[in-house]
Design an enzyme around this catalytic site. Structure first.
Site, PDB file in Angstrom:
ATOM      1  N   ASP A   1      60.496  49.702  70.023  1.00 47.03           N
ATOM      2  CA  ASP A   1      59.710  49.805  71.192  1.00 47.03           C
ATOM      3  C   ASP A   1      58.517  50.470  71.002  1.00 47.03           C
ATOM      4  O   ASP A   1      58.251  50.898  69.627  1.00 47.03           O
ATOM      5  CB  ASP A   1      60.418  50.904  72.180  1.00 47.03           C
ATOM      6  CG  ASP A   1      59.745  51.104  73.246  1.00 47.03           C
ATOM      7  OD1 ASP A   1      59.228  50.433  74.132  1.00 47.03           O
ATOM      8  OD2 ASP A   1      59.323  52.409  73.542  1.00 47.03           O
ATOM      9  N   PHE A   2      57.256  50.327  71.873  1.00 47.42           N
ATOM     10  CA  PHE A   2      56.057  51.033  71.272  1.00 47.42           C
ATOM     11  C   PHE A   2      55.988  52.255  72.170  1.00 47.42           C
ATOM     12  O   PHE A   2      55.620  53.478  71.498  1.00 47.42           O
ATOM     13  CB  PHE A   2      55.123  50.237  71.707  1.00 47.42           C
ATOM     14  CG  PHE A   2      53.658  50.408  70.918  1.00 47.42           C
ATOM     15  CD1 PHE A   2      53.368  50.524  70.037  1.00 47.42           C
ATOM     16  CD2 PHE A   2      52.716  51.063  71.946  1.00 47.42           C
ATOM     17  CE1 PHE A   2      52.082  50.818  69.236  1.00 47.42           C
ATOM     18  CE2 PHE A   2      51.362  51.528  71.437  1.00 47.42           C
ATOM     19  CZ  PHE A   2      51.179  51.356  70.129  1.00 47.42           C
TER      20      PHE A   2
END
Length: 218
Positions: free
Chosen positions: A8-9
């Site tokens: 995920d970021f």
């Protein structure tokens, strides 16, 4: 055998949640005269920024509001998002191990590109799956499945890492080893309702786990 790590970021690879909150709050104040808390904004997460604005903004000029979001995000990035050397070292280490790197994020491609350029990460990832690339955002596993396909990696050979409940559900539903992290200053979920395979609160602890896992597979 481990072949790829999918991240995920926001809240996982970069402490971008503050700039997301700020940009959304600016938009909703300007267009709807609404003062939204961080928790109010977090409750909207799932779709991309454009989806969040289109679904939640009352004002009819949604396209102008979307442009304002990106203007705020770009102009404030340097002040609100700091480079994280531990993250940089982790990504470099993963590349040195010969593993593929991917991102599956609810962010739109436009804001992800801004952050990747600003943090000098734009050349590290083989695959980027953004909120623009899926029909069903996390917690649906579509994005993780798409990343696996583009990486040409089986689910048994990948790890998915995220900081939100939606990340954990998406990873587990995709059938990959799923790791919850709370290693940046701001992250989305303090207590996971759905239990990930492991939780890490320190980047170096995950790095050690990764090293041991690679050695066991050799």
């Amino acid at each position: 055998m481990m072949k790829a790590i999918i991240f995920d970021f926001d809240g996982t690879l970069a402490n971008t949640l503050p700039i997301c909150y700020y940009s959304f709050q600016s938009v909703f104040k300007e267009f709807d005269n609404r003062n939204l808390s961080n928790e109010d904004i977090k409750a909207m997460f799932g779709p991309s920024e454009t989806g969040i604005i289109r679904e939640n903004l009352i004002h009819l000029n949604k396209e102008q509001a979307i442009e304002m979001y990106y203007e705020k995000y770009l102009e404030s990035h340097k002040q609100l998002v700091n480079q994280n050397r531990e993250i940089d070292d982790l990504l470099k280490y993963i590349k040195e191990l010969g593993l593929k790197l991917a991102i599956v994020t609810g962010k739109a491609k436009r804001s992800l590109d801004i952050s990747l350029r600003a943090l000098q990460m734009e050349d590290l990832f083989e695959v980027l799956v953004t909120g623009d690339d899926v029909i069903d955002p996390k917690p649906h596993p579509e994005g993780v499945f798409k990343a696996l396909t583009l990486l040409n990696v089986q689910k048994e050979d990948a790890i998915f890492i995220g900081d939100s409940e939606a990340d954990i559900v998406a990873g587990l539903q995709a059938g990959v080893v799923t790791i919850g992290v709370q290693w940046l200053e701001d992250y989305q979920t303090a207590d996971f309702i759905t239990q990930p395979n492991q939780v890490f609160k320190e980047i170096n602890d995950f790095k050690q786990f990764l090293q041991e896992s690679i050695l066991q597979n050799r």
